[in-house]
Design a protein around this motif. Structure first.
Motif, mmCIF file in Angstrom:
data_model
loop_
_atom_site.group_PDB
_atom_site.id
_atom_site.type_symbol
_atom_site.label_atom_id
_atom_site.label_comp_id
_atom_site.label_asym_id
_atom_site.label_seq_id
_atom_site.Cartn_x
_atom_site.Cartn_y
_atom_site.Cartn_z
ATOM 1 N N PHE A 53 -8.108 -3.250 11.131
ATOM 2 C CA PHE A 53 -6.980 -3.926 11.766
ATOM 3 C C PHE A 53 -7.486 -4.978 12.751
ATOM 4 O O PHE A 53 -8.605 -4.884 13.242
ATOM 5 C CB PHE A 53 -6.067 -2.896 12.463
ATOM 6 C CG PHE A 53 -4.985 -2.365 11.566
ATOM 7 C CD1 PHE A 53 -5.306 -1.806 10.334
ATOM 8 C CD2 PHE A 53 -3.650 -2.422 11.928
ATOM 9 C CE1 PHE A 53 -4.317 -1.322 9.486
ATOM 10 C CE2 PHE A 53 -2.652 -1.941 11.093
ATOM 11 C CZ PHE A 53 -2.978 -1.387 9.861
ATOM 12 N N LEU B 79 -0.130 2.597 7.283
ATOM 13 C CA LEU B 79 0.486 1.989 6.108
ATOM 14 C C LEU B 79 1.725 1.148 6.435
ATOM 15 O O LEU B 79 2.257 0.462 5.557
ATOM 16 C CB LEU B 79 0.845 3.075 5.099
ATOM 17 C CG LEU B 79 -0.380 3.648 4.379
ATOM 18 C CD1 LEU B 79 -0.241 5.131 4.154
ATOM 19 C CD2 LEU B 79 -0.611 2.916 3.065
ATOM 20 N N ASN B 81 2.385 -1.589 7.839
ATOM 21 C CA ASN B 81 2.370 -3.040 7.629
ATOM 22 C C ASN B 81 1.971 -3.442 6.205
ATOM 23 O O ASN B 81 1.827 -4.631 5.922
ATOM 24 C CB ASN B 81 1.383 -3.687 8.613
ATOM 25 C CG ASN B 81 1.963 -3.843 10.018
ATOM 26 O OD1 ASN B 81 2.785 -4.720 10.262
ATOM 27 N ND2 ASN B 81 1.570 -2.979 10.926
ATOM 28 N N ALA B 82 1.763 -2.460 5.332
ATOM 29 C CA ALA B 82 1.201 -2.761 4.014
ATOM 30 C C ALA B 82 2.162 -3.569 3.144
ATOM 31 O O ALA B 82 3.336 -3.210 3.020
ATOM 32 C CB ALA B 82 0.833 -1.469 3.298
ATOM 33 N N PRO B 83 1.709 -4.653 2.536
ATOM 34 C CA PRO B 83 2.570 -5.430 1.633
ATOM 35 C C PRO B 83 2.961 -4.637 0.388
ATOM 36 O O PRO B 83 4.012 -4.856 -0.175
ATOM 37 C CB PRO B 83 1.698 -6.631 1.240
ATOM 38 C CG PRO B 83 0.595 -6.686 2.243
ATOM 39 C CD PRO B 83 0.400 -5.289 2.732
ATOM 40 N N GLY C 98 4.504 -11.232 9.686
ATOM 41 C CA GLY C 98 5.227 -9.969 9.824
ATOM 42 C C GLY C 98 4.427 -8.836 10.445
ATOM 43 O O GLY C 98 4.919 -7.706 10.532
ATOM 44 N N PHE C 99 3.222 -9.105 10.889
ATOM 45 C CA PHE C 99 2.384 -8.024 11.405
ATOM 46 C C PHE C 99 2.869 -7.561 12.775
ATOM 47 O O PHE C 99 2.953 -8.335 13.723
ATOM 48 C CB PHE C 99 0.924 -8.489 11.496
ATOM 49 C CG PHE C 99 0.003 -7.481 12.142
ATOM 50 C CD1 PHE C 99 -0.172 -6.221 11.588
ATOM 51 C CD2 PHE C 99 -0.684 -7.797 13.312
ATOM 52 C CE1 PHE C 99 -1.010 -5.289 12.184
ATOM 53 C CE2 PHE C 99 -1.536 -6.872 13.909
ATOM 54 C CZ PHE C 99 -1.693 -5.618 13.345
ATOM 55 N N VAL C 100 3.156 -6.265 12.865
ATOM 56 C CA VAL C 100 3.542 -5.656 14.136
ATOM 57 C C VAL C 100 2.477 -4.625 14.478
ATOM 58 O O VAL C 100 2.356 -3.605 13.808
ATOM 59 C CB VAL C 100 4.932 -4.989 14.035
ATOM 60 C CG1 VAL C 100 5.279 -4.316 15.352
ATOM 61 C CG2 VAL C 100 5.984 -6.019 13.650
ATOM 62 N N GLY C 332 -4.619 -9.621 2.565
ATOM 63 C CA GLY C 332 -3.334 -9.332 1.921
ATOM 64 C C GLY C 332 -3.201 -7.913 1.393
ATOM 65 O O GLY C 332 -2.303 -7.632 0.606
ATOM 66 N N VAL C 333 -4.073 -7.009 1.837
ATOM 67 C CA VAL C 333 -4.015 -5.646 1.315
ATOM 68 C C VAL C 333 -3.315 -4.675 2.269
ATOM 69 O O VAL C 333 -2.484 -3.874 1.852
ATOM 70 C CB VAL C 333 -5.432 -5.126 0.969
ATOM 71 C CG1 VAL C 333 -5.399 -3.650 0.568
ATOM 72 C CG2 VAL C 333 -6.029 -5.957 -0.165
ATOM 73 N N ARG C 334 -3.645 -4.744 3.553
ATOM 74 C CA ARG C 334 -3.161 -3.701 4.468
ATOM 75 C C ARG C 334 -2.063 -4.174 5.425
ATOM 76 O O ARG C 334 -1.329 -3.386 5.983
ATOM 77 C CB ARG C 334 -4.330 -3.115 5.265
ATOM 78 C CG ARG C 334 -5.305 -2.377 4.375
ATOM 79 C CD ARG C 334 -6.624 -2.124 5.069
ATOM 80 N NE ARG C 334 -7.126 -3.305 5.738
ATOM 81 C CZ ARG C 334 -7.670 -4.375 5.132
ATOM 82 N NH1 ARG C 334 -7.800 -4.363 3.823
ATOM 83 N NH2 ARG C 334 -8.079 -5.424 5.798
ATOM 84 N N TYR C 335 -2.007 -5.489 5.652
ATOM 85 C CA TYR C 335 -0.995 -6.041 6.560
ATOM 86 C C TYR C 335 -0.930 -7.544 6.329
ATOM 87 O O TYR C 335 -1.817 -8.130 5.719
ATOM 88 C CB TYR C 335 -1.341 -5.752 8.030
ATOM 89 C CG TYR C 335 -2.783 -6.018 8.366
ATOM 90 C CD1 TYR C 335 -3.261 -7.308 8.557
ATOM 91 C CD2 TYR C 335 -3.703 -4.973 8.447
ATOM 92 C CE1 TYR C 335 -4.588 -7.563 8.838
ATOM 93 C CE2 TYR C 335 -5.043 -5.206 8.729
ATOM 94 C CZ TYR C 335 -5.485 -6.508 8.916
ATOM 95 O OH TYR C 335 -6.801 -6.760 9.176
ATOM 96 N N GLY C 336 0.127 -8.132 6.841
ATOM 97 C CA GLY C 336 0.235 -9.591 6.783
ATOM 98 C C GLY C 336 0.641 -10.123 5.429
ATOM 99 O O GLY C 336 1.127 -9.400 4.560
ATOM 100 N N ARG C 338 0.844 -11.551 1.715
ATOM 101 C CA ARG C 338 0.212 -11.353 0.415
ATOM 102 C C ARG C 338 0.806 -12.347 -0.561
ATOM 103 O O ARG C 338 2.022 -12.450 -0.690
ATOM 104 C CB ARG C 338 0.433 -9.942 -0.108
ATOM 105 C CG ARG C 338 -0.031 -9.811 -1.562
ATOM 106 C CD ARG C 338 0.185 -8.446 -2.179
ATOM 107 N NE ARG C 338 -0.690 -7.450 -1.586
ATOM 108 C CZ ARG C 338 -0.881 -6.248 -2.139
ATOM 109 N NH1 ARG C 338 -0.261 -5.905 -3.245
ATOM 110 N NH2 ARG C 338 -1.671 -5.372 -1.541
#
Lengths: 482, 97, 492
Positions: A53, B79, B81-83, C98-100, C332-336, C338
């Motif tokens: 992160f 998880l 924030n996961a797309p 969109g990341f919080v 683009g896998v865990r946040y933000g 994609r």
């Protein structure tokens, strides 16, 4: 004698080097406080550091450093008091940071050596190039969905020791023996549990072939082989493939391959086709790792006895080379033996542990760690033989009873009345009775039929329900028949 | 040292940056401008100089933490924030090894 | 009583203590100002009005109970590079769409601990890469100052902490957090006529701050006065076991140092900072600053920092190299963001091409190249060695002087449509500030005067590692002597 594989144009030597990834035994990960336990729910052992992160930073786990140093000491290797973490940059689905933190330029452990024993009893020294600490990646599951891979980061950030050998191995057997030896040493040290089926130990196997007397030819790396047996198979499969390439006039390309365990062949890895350029550089989040010699010395002083030292000590106690080897193979076995032998005759203890006890384990499909009989009770059984309470034969009977319920052998002897008779007057009475009943055979014996002595022993023991002390029975019979 | 178009593409590939054909020329010129300017570093005599890695002004040694589980057990947050996800897994297009 | 938005932090703390103003009144005044002026200045990316009023209310309650913290009720803006738990964090980039964050950065948590009220998240150059705040995916920030002879010309606030500096200058925040990798606190502070300090590397924890170049990044405050900077830094700084590069040292009483004076201090003047083409006004201001310090009892000592000239090219190897690696996690896998692709590699490439702006892509490319096989020694290793020489230059200077005074920037704020043709021209903005980052030293920018067009100019004070106190002392003396009272055209 050099191991060779026969091609169509003659014999080929095989050159093998191993990079072993061993999971460090620790509660928490190398750079985060998430747990390392095997088999947890997906992504349940993940810190934001492990998941890459934004703004998350690594802080190193002291125990992982200590474990690497212990392992280095166990491999007779040089401990580097100054080492450094570098970033190895590449993109992969289960590599959340986009880099792996590893020790590329300055590993914590340098050159060392281990000695392996081969089936023919010969030994060989395999050089260790280095050992370094690094992070494990996560795990991708490719078989859960037709078009997607699933990613679990529980392993991401778990501490690994990468142990790199010199290309010193020349046969599948040597590769297998080396891997087994590494595992044995780390299990003794408690630095890696060596459970290959849980992924705690994996090997990348570097294989090349050559003609006798040649320099090295191009090698290929077979990645992520996860059992000793598969390592041996992969070596042979890859060597045979390369021989075929060379013999058909081709050239072996340096590449990364996978071992297909079902088909017993290696194949090229498609996903790693990109030219590798890992762009290593010192991780700016981590200052250099500096150890104090005094701290290393303390760890050294606290090391347990290692298999080689222990084997030598057992040999000095009079154990056979075979017994010493077998008893030291696993730390748990050696510990069991040590407890049985403590304060007793080591050879007798070794005979019992490697004989009746191992046979029982085999028969019951149990191991030393879930032993049906405690070492304490087995030791007491030896005591009962030593003090004459039990004959060897009775002891086996008591041992069988112990297997059913791990009770103290003394209690079994009392309960079943198995105590051997050592009162010579009682034996004399039985002997006299036996001789009286068999006056004809006594006459035959006295006229020269020596072989009948065994008959009298048998009859006496039978009359005593097997409890007569064999030595005393012999002695009384000899006296009475004289 | 001057970058050719093939190198620009190779570096973009390493960095996983999609590069449209029409972007290559401009980027190549910009990068060469920057690299040409950086080239002046070669004038500095650095023989026998220990490279400075890390930002600590006095140099520092790594600090160690204890081996205790203090983190994790937060799959929902990991998880959140996961797309794309499937249950408690992250999901990505299928990877072929 | 002064208007709430005109109060310095020191004044506001006194006013709060005397119950002349409440935290809610302060927050309300600033939120009103933001509502009015932010559409023009674009200093805030996210305004957290509701939260601000709630925390202000809680602050007033604490103060009523006599439990107020060191910063209780002070309305601050947070550069949008600091992760804030539950509040969107963008780093000025589309890639964090969109990341919080589920966590709070150490620095912002320290400020919260002391009772600060957060008004919102401040605009910045994308991933802090820029010197004009024009690389932000959320649009440029406008400098609240303008040229006397061309008031319609929109000027840049500097960067990367352009939102922080513009907001404080325009009274849209009493102070703000910022970060500085090559000058990102000091250059915008100078351009906007406020003060800002980049502390010693390791003084503020980097934990929870979106990383640009890890060996150079340092958090610090911007505020209107040197004293306010000292107050903010005292709360922001401190040892953090979660950052392996955080210094395990006590935080001194920075505020006390501001008024300490410079009597007997030796002030170094590096000849290499007299660069060709430097504006005469800047040269004159520098001389003026030195005269002020001499008048206060300091000794002015000419010194040499011979590798200064190589600092910028060194920086433009080291920073992009680290950035290329630090930004690999945005995949683009865990946040933000994609962007779907036909396979994972295609997904990565599309996501990163679309998510990163041109300047970030350029730096990632440079960084990837200088680390790649065959070029590492010529570029990266070479730069690390020159960096060591730059640090050594300073070490030798500290044998002769206690602080160094230089101009903060080679020019006043430039217009939004200037310096756009060539990345290198833009990079030259950081020529005076970048050395302190490379050597890990504290550097403070203080507004000291105006140029002919009425734009603010700043001086920079550089100090020994972990000697921010002397830096504050020298900065305080310059501030008092300069009596800088000019105000920007756009102001609450």
């Amino acid at each position: 004698m050099t191991y060779t594989l026969e091609g169509t144009t003659g014999p080929w030597e095989v050159v093998i080097g191993l990079e072993v990834h061993a999971q460090v035994t620790s509660q928490a990960k190398l750079f985060s406080g998430a747990a390392t336990a095997f088999g947890a729910e997906p992504n349940s052992q993940v810190s934001f550091v492990d998941a890459g992160f934004p703004g998350m930073l690594p802080v190193i786990n002291a125990e992982c450093i200590a474990q690497a140093v212990r392992t280095g000491l166990g491999l007779n290797a040089e401990i580097h008091l100054w080492s450094r973490f570098d970033r190895k940059n590449y993109f992969y689905a289960d590599l959340p940071q986009g880099y792996q933190i590893s020790q590329y330029a300055h590993p914590i452990v340098g050159q060392g050596a281990v000695e392996v024993t081969l089936a023919d009893g010969s030994t060989k020294t395999i050089g260790i190039t280095r050992l370094h600490l690094e992070q494990d990646a996560g795990k991708s599951l490719h078989d859960q969905h037709p078009t997607k891979s699933y990613i679990d980061l529980n392993r991401s950030g778990v501490a690994l020791m990468e142990i790199v050998s010199e290309p010193d191995m020349r046969s599948p057997e040597e590769a297998g023996a080396y891997l087994a030896k590494l595992r044995q040493i780390m299990r003794y040290l408690g630095t890696c549990d060596g459970n290959m089926d849980e992924g705690s130990m994996r090997a990348d196997v570097n294989v090349s072939v050559r003609r006798a007397g040649e320099g090295y030819r191009t090698r290929c790396e077979v990645k992520n082989v996860n059992s000793i047996r598969f390592v041996m198979q992969a070596v042979e499969a890859e060597a045979r493939r390369q021989i075929e390439v060379w013999e058909s006039g081709g050239t072996v390309e340096q590449e990364t391959r996978l071992f297909d365990t079902a088909r017993g062949v290696t194949r090229s890895m498609r996903s790693k086709e990109d030219a590798h350029d890992y762009r290593y550089f010192p991780d700016p989040d981590l200052p250099p790792l500096v150890l104090e010699q005094g701290w290393v010395d303390q760890l050294k002083a606290g090391l347990p006895e290692l298999p080689d030292q222990r084997r030598a000590r057992y040999a000095a106690l009079g154990l056979s080379a075979y017994d010493a080897q077998v008893l030291t193979a696993e730390r748990e076995t050696a510990a069991f033996f040590e407890e049985v032998a403590h304060g007793r005759d080591a050879k007798a203890a070794a005979n019992w542990v490697t004989g009746d006890y191992f046979a029982a384990l085999n028969r019951l499909k149990r191991t030393v760690t879930d032993s049906p009989v405690s070492a304490k009770h087995l030791g007491e059984l030896l005591d009962l033989m030593a003090d004459g309470t039990l004959s060897g034969k009775l002891a086996k009977e008591v041992f069988e009873a112990m297997l059913e319920a791990d009770e103290a052998p003394g209690a079994i002897v009392e309960k079943r009345g198995l105590r051997q008779v050592t009162d010579s007057s009682a034996i004399e009475a039985v002997v006299d009775e036996v001789l009286a009943k068999n006056a004809d055979k006594v006459a035959d014996y006295r006229s020269g039929k020596d072989k009948l002595f065994g008959f009298f022993v048998g009859q006496t023991m039978k009359a005593m329900a097997g409890k007569g002390n064999p030595a005393l029975v012999n002695e009384v019979l000899k006296r009475r028949l004289a | 040292m001057s970058l050719d178009a093939a190198t620009v593409r190779r570096v973009a590939n390493l960095a996983r940056l999609r590069l449209e054909d029409q972007e290559v020329g401009k980027l190549q010129a910009e990068l060469n401008g920057i690299l040409g300017w950086i080239e002046q570093l070669q004038q500095v005599d650095t023989d026998g100089v220990e490279p400075m890695a890390g930002g600590s002004p006095g140099g520092a040694a790594l600090r160690w933490r204890g081996d205790a589980v203090t983190d994790g057990g937060q799959a929902a947050k990991v998880l959140a924030n996961a797309p794309d996800r499937a249950g408690d897994w992250f999901a990505v297009p299928k990877v072929v090894e | 009583m002064m208007r709430p938005t005109d109060l310095t932090i020191a004044q506001a703390l006194d006013a709060l203590d005397r119950r002349e103003v409440s935290a809610v009144e302060l927050a309300t005044a600033f939120l009103d100002a933001i509502e009015r002026l932010n559409p023009r200045l674009n200093a805030y990316i996210t305004v957290t009005a509701e939260q601000a009023l709630e925390t202000a209310k809680a602050s007033d309650a604490r103060r009523a109970k006599g439990e107020a913290g060191k910063l209780d009720g002070i309305p601050l803006g947070i550069k949008d590079l600091f992760c804030t738990e539950g509040t969107r964090t963008t780093a000025g980039s589309n890639i964090l769409d969109g990341f919080v964050p589920p966590y709070e950065s150490t620095v912002s948590a320290n400020l919260k601990r002391d009772g600060a009220v957060f008004l919102g998240k401040l605009n910045l150059d994308e991933f802090a890469m820029g010197s004009s705040n024009q690389t932000s995916a959320f649009g440029p920030v406008e400098n609240p100052w303008s040229r006397a002879n061309d008031p319609a010309k929109r000027l840049v606030p500097g960067g990367s902490s352009g939102g922080s500096a513009a907001a404080v200058a325009a009274r849209l925040a009493m102070g703000a957090t910022a970060t500085d990798t090559g000058g990102s606190i000091r250059q915008p502070a100078a351009f906007c006529g406020i003060a800002g300090i980049k502390p010693t590397y390791g003084r503020c924890s980097r934990w929870g701050i979106v990383a640009f170049a890890s060996s150079l990044d340092q958090a610090g405050p911007v505020a209107r006065t040197v004293e306010d900077n000292a107050i903010l830094l005292a709360s922001m700084a401190g040892f953090d076991p979660r950052d392996s590069t955080s210094a395990d040292l006590p935080v001194p009483d920075f505020r006390a140092a501001v008024g300490r004076g410079v009597k007997g201090l030796r002030i170094g003047v590096p000849e290499e900072y007299r660069i060709p083409g430097m504006a005469p006004e800047i040269e004159a201001l520098w001389q003026q600053g030195l005269d002020w310090l001499r008048a206060e009892g300091a000794e002015i000592v000419p010194i040499s920092l011979p590798h200064t000239k190589y600092a910028l090219p060194t920086y433009y190897v080291v920073a992009p190299a680290e950035a290329s690696s630090n930004l690999a996690r945005y995949d683009g896998v865990r946040y933000g963001l994609r962007e779907d692709g036909r396979d994972l590699k295609d997904l990565y490439e599309r996501t990163r091409a679309r998510g990163f702006g041109a300047e970030v892509r350029r730096r990632v490319m440079i960084g990837t190249y200088v680390l790649s096989a065959g070029y590492y020694d010529a570029y990266y290793l070479k730069a690390q060695k020159v960096r060591a020489l730059i640090r050594r230059d300073f070490e030798q200077a500290w044998e002769k002087v206690d602080a160094i005074v230089t101009p903060a920037t080679p020019s006043a704020a430039f217009a939004m449509d200037e310096k756009q043709d060539d990345p290198v021209t833009m990079y030259l903005n950081d020529v005076f500030t970048v050395t302190a980052n490379l050597a890990g030293l504290p550097g403070l920018a203080v507004p000291a005067g105006l140029d002919a067009q009425g734009l603010p100019l700043g001086l920079q004070v550089i100090g020994r590692a972990f000697d921010e106190e002397t830096v504050f002392a020298v900065g305080g003396a310059i501030e008092r002597a300069a009596g800088f009272a000019a105000k920007p055209g756009i102001m609450a």
